[in-house]
Design an enzyme around this catalytic site. Structure first.
Site, short mmCIF file in Angstrom:
data_model
loop_
_atom_site.label_atom_id
_atom_site.label_comp_id
_atom_site.label_asym_id
_atom_site.label_seq_id
_atom_site.Cartn_x
_atom_site.Cartn_y
_atom_site.Cartn_z
N ASP A 117 0.86 -1.18 0.00
CA ASP A 117 0.00 0.00 0.00
C ASP A 117 0.89 1.23 0.00
OD1 ASP A 117 -2.36 -1.47 0.07
OD2 ASP A 117 -2.50 -1.42 2.24
N ASP A 136 -7.04 -1.72 -4.06
CA ASP A 136 -8.01 -1.42 -3.00
C ASP A 136 -9.14 -0.53 -3.51
OD1 ASP A 136 -6.38 -2.86 -1.27
OD2 ASP A 136 -5.41 -1.07 -0.47
#
Length: 156
Positions: A117, A136
């Site tokens: 991320d 995501d």
């Protein structure tokens, strides 16, 4: 189903390309953070071993393999569901977003042992401590799209 596969491939490719460019080429994995347009957009390296916001994070391989299995099972279920119900174009796009994002995060877990991320956005005096990635965003958008564009039976 062709629409679903094209969308899934595009999302998967975009997710993996952005991760390689930001994490590896720009060196975010080593630098930890890069201010792009502070405070609105920053790159902040976060290795997520759990699900959203690090929930269910565990250092063990068991957690990683369970999350891989869950992502693959959900992707398979969405594929079967949309094929069986002869979903419309927007439902197929939504399914492609979800499947492409899920497979992108599965590949991260297989290669790195965690999901990479890196996107961090803050605004208006609120400092967001969380990071996310293209996969995501796609999973979230796909799930919302599946809610909006499926389940409506046409009148006979």
């Amino acid at each position: 189903m062709r629409t679903l596969w094209i969308t899934a491939l595009a999302v998967f490719a975009l997710d993996q390309i952005t991760k390689v460019l930001v994490v590896q080429v720009a060196g975010l994995a080593y630098r930890g953070s890069i201010d792009v347009l502070p405070p609105w957009l920053n790159f902040r390296m976060a290795w997520n071993q759990g699900v959203n916001f690090g929930l269910l994070a565990g250092d063990g391989d068991l957690t990683r393999w369970i999350l891989i299995a869950v992502a693959l099972a959900i992707s398979a279920w969405v594929l079967i569901w949309l094929r069986r119900d002869r979903a419309g174009r927007w439902a197929l796009v939504s399914g492609g977003l979800l499947v492409g994002g899920a497979i992108g995060n599965v590949v991260d877990r297989l290669i790195y042992g965690a999901v990479a991320d890196f996107l961090n956005m803050s605004c208006c005096g609120i400092d967001n401590p969380y990071a996310f990635n293209v996969a995501d965003i796609s999973i979230f958008a796909g799930a919302v799209g599946l809610i909006l564009f499926t389940g409506r039976e046409k009148a006979r």
